[in-house]
Write a protein that holds these residues in place. Structure first.
Motif, PDB file in Angstrom:
ATOM      1  N   PHE A   1       0.827  -1.211   0.000  1.00 58.36           N
ATOM      2  CA  PHE A   1       0.000   0.000   0.000  1.00 58.36           C
ATOM      3  C   PHE A   1       0.864   1.265   0.000  1.00 58.36           C
ATOM      4  CE2 PHE A   1      -2.847   3.083   2.232  1.00 58.36           C
ATOM      5  CZ  PHE A   1      -3.748   3.219   1.196  1.00 58.36           C
ATOM      6  N   GLY A   2       2.021   1.160   0.671  1.00 61.52           N
ATOM      7  CA  GLY A   2       2.941   2.302   0.694  1.00 61.52           C
ATOM      8  C   GLY A   2       3.353   2.662  -0.734  1.00 61.52           C
TER       9      GLY A   2
ATOM     10  N   GLU B   1       3.060   5.857  -5.831  1.00 54.95           N
ATOM     11  CA  GLU B   1       2.879   5.896  -7.292  1.00 54.95           C
ATOM     12  C   GLU B   1       1.633   6.666  -7.725  1.00 54.95           C
ATOM     13  OE1 GLU B   1       3.019   1.858  -8.639  1.00 54.95           O
ATOM     14  OE2 GLU B   1       5.156   1.652  -8.156  1.00 54.95           O
ATOM     15  N   HIS B   2       0.573   6.565  -6.931  1.00 56.42           N
ATOM     16  CA  HIS B   2      -0.704   7.154  -7.353  1.00 56.42           C
ATOM     17  C   HIS B   2      -1.160   8.330  -6.482  1.00 56.42           C
ATOM     18  CE1 HIS B   2      -1.427   3.921 -10.259  1.00 56.42           C
ATOM     19  NE2 HIS B   2      -0.782   3.172  -9.373  1.00 56.42           N
ATOM     20  N   GLY B   3      -0.404   8.587  -5.456  1.00 55.49           N
ATOM     21  CA  GLY B   3      -0.768   9.717  -4.575  1.00 55.49           C
ATOM     22  C   GLY B   3      -1.592   9.277  -3.375  1.00 55.49           C
TER      23      GLY B   3
ATOM     24  N   ARG C   1     -10.500   0.998 -10.112  1.00 56.55           N
ATOM     25  CA  ARG C   1      -9.927   1.790 -11.209  1.00 56.55           C
ATOM     26  C   ARG C   1      -9.486   3.151 -10.665  1.00 56.55           C
ATOM     27  NH1 ARG C   1      -9.940  -0.801 -15.725  1.00 56.55           N
ATOM     28  NH2 ARG C   1     -11.346  -2.593 -15.901  1.00 56.55           N
ATOM     29  N   SER C   2      -8.285   3.543 -11.070  1.00 53.53           N
ATOM     30  CA  SER C   2      -7.751   4.817 -10.548  1.00 53.53           C
ATOM     31  C   SER C   2      -8.588   5.972 -11.075  1.00 53.53           C
ATOM     32  CB  SER C   2      -6.288   4.992 -10.965  1.00 53.53           C
ATOM     33  OG  SER C   2      -6.223   5.442 -12.289  1.00 53.53           O
ATOM     34  N   SER C   3      -8.659   7.029 -10.286  1.00 51.79           N
ATOM     35  CA  SER C   3      -9.503   8.148 -10.707  1.00 51.79           C
ATOM     36  C   SER C   3      -8.799   9.014 -11.754  1.00 51.79           C
ATOM     37  CB  SER C   3      -9.897   8.984  -9.491  1.00 51.79           C
ATOM     38  OG  SER C   3      -8.758   9.326  -8.789  1.00 51.79           O
ATOM     39  N   ARG C   4      -7.447   8.856 -11.859  1.00 49.21           N
ATOM     40  CA  ARG C   4      -6.704   9.711 -12.807  1.00 49.21           C
ATOM     41  C   ARG C   4      -6.941   9.286 -14.253  1.00 49.21           C
ATOM     42  NH1 ARG C   4      -0.772  10.491 -11.088  1.00 49.21           N
ATOM     43  NH2 ARG C   4      -0.761   8.292 -11.602  1.00 49.21           N
TER      44      ARG C   4
ATOM     45  N   ARG D   1      -6.727  -0.101 -14.094  1.00 47.02           N
ATOM     46  CA  ARG D   1      -7.059  -1.017 -13.002  1.00 47.02           C
ATOM     47  C   ARG D   1      -5.876  -1.151 -12.055  1.00 47.02           C
ATOM     48  NH1 ARG D   1      -9.256  -7.041 -12.779  1.00 47.02           N
ATOM     49  NH2 ARG D   1      -9.078  -7.247 -10.520  1.00 47.02           N
ATOM     50  N   LEU D   2      -6.141  -0.938 -10.769  1.00 41.43           N
ATOM     51  CA  LEU D   2      -5.079  -1.120  -9.766  1.00 41.43           C
ATOM     52  C   LEU D   2      -5.306  -2.479  -9.127  1.00 41.43           C
ATOM     53  CD1 LEU D   2      -4.916   2.372  -7.967  1.00 41.43           C
ATOM     54  CD2 LEU D   2      -3.787   1.601 -10.043  1.00 41.43           C
TER      55      LEU D   2
END
Ligand SMILES: Nc1nc2c(ncn2[C@@H]2O[C@H](COP(=O)(O)OP(=O)(O)OP(=O)(O)O)[C@@H](O)[C@H]2O)c(=O)[nH]1
Length: 305
Positions: free
Chosen positions: A188-189, A194-196, A258-261, A265-266
């Motif tokens: 998770f770190g 990577e994604h904020g 799914r990432s919001s950016r 798919r994460l």
């Protein structure tokens, strides 16, 4: 008209009227004393006390809501004021010998005032007790609010500790097993990096909904810390707890987050463990649970999946 006067106009007008009637009665029946006969010690003592009681009346009416307790206190103070005022007036007005009513005006209202004040203070005390009880309830609610997580709608680690203690006691009383399952996201770190952090927050919120969906009505899910969740499983044996933990792990693996950016798919995965409560306290049960998770984390990823 100031709000104080508007609310208590009749009471204040009545007091003013009585005070003036008393003065008038003295002036009609007697004559003003020459200044050489004025006793300044009495004037200051009695007049000063009357003024102080007037000040108390002002403060009382300003600080308390209108109502029966305020009325009792007001009429009590009004009687004290009237007695002291009459006492002061006879320092300036000489009444003929044989007049006795002035003594009644001086001494009569005083004990009545004390009785009314005593009743008022007694009811004020009861009112304060009721208010304190209300405040205590609010404070308890506030304290319990602090036991809930800000990001997810889940209880915190402190809330979990309280619930575990209660559940242990209940399971002993009912002779039912009690189990705990723990789930910790992998990497998770890195996801945060990577994604904020904001995306990480959204992952935790989606994960919470997913876990809640996969638990039963009687289970309680809490967020122990960061990406670590604990489910309290009442009336659950070791095998069933293991199965539930495995199902939660599977659900996480299949979550199509799914990432919001850019909507990619994460892929998420988690490590899980479960323990059955023994004859122990909550702290030791939670320690064993964390230990079980640490062991599970050491197992090769292939074996875990
Ligand atoms: N976005 C977000 N991150 C959090 C929050 N609370 C804790 N974290 C982050 O969660 C991460 C947890 O790190 P670790 O305990 O090492 O977990 P991990 O990276 O999944 O490592 P492993 O569990 O060993 O796979 C840390 O980077 C914390 O900063 C939160 O409320 N929101």
């Amino acid at each position: 008209m100031p709000p104080l006067l508007k609310l208590h106009a009749w009471k204040l007008a009545g007091l003013l009227l009585l005070a003036n009637l008393g003065l008038l009665a003295h002036l009609i029946a007697g004559s003003i004393k020459p200044t050489s006969l004025w006793n300044w010690t009495d004037i200051l003592g009695e007049g000063g006390s009357a003024l102080l009681v007037l000040l108390w009346i002002g403060l009382l009416l300003k600080s308390r809501p209108a109502g029966s307790v305020t009325n009792l206190l007001f009429f009590g103070l009004a009687c004290l004021f009237f007695s002291l005022w009459m006492d002061s007036v006879d320092e300036f007005v000489q009444l003929p010998a044989g007049v006795g009513w002035d003594k009644w005006l001086e001494s009569g209202p005083m004990p009545v005032g004390f009785v009314l004040m005593t009743l008022g203070i007694y009811h004020w005390h009861r009112e304060q007790l009721a208010i304190s009880a209300q405040m205590e309830k609010r404070e308890r609610l506030f304290r319990e609010h602090r036991l809930f997580d800000k990001l997810t709608p889940l209880g915190t680690a402190d809330y979990l500790r309280l619930q575990v203690q209660q559940a242990l006691q209940q399971s002993r009383e009912e002779g039912q097993p009690l189990a705990l399952a723990i789930l910790d996201l992998d990497g998770f770190g890195r996801l945060n990096r990577e994604h904020g952090h904001a995306e990480g927050d959204r992952v935790l919120q989606s994960l919470t909904q997913l876990l809640l969906l996969n638990l039963r009505r009687q289970d309680l899910l809490c967020r122990l810390a960061g990406d670590r969740f604990v489910a309290l499983l009442p009336a659950t044996g070791a095998q069933q707890a293991q199965q539930i933990a495995g199902e939660l792990q599977e659900a996480v693996r299949h979550l199509a987050y799914r990432s919001s950016r850019n909507g990619e798919r994460l892929r998420l995965s988690a490590c899980v463990a479960s323990v059955l409560a023994q004859d122990e306290d909550g702290e030791s049960l939670l320690r064993r649970l964390n230990l079980a998770l640490a062991h599970a984390k050491q197992a090769p990823a292939v074996k875990r999946a």
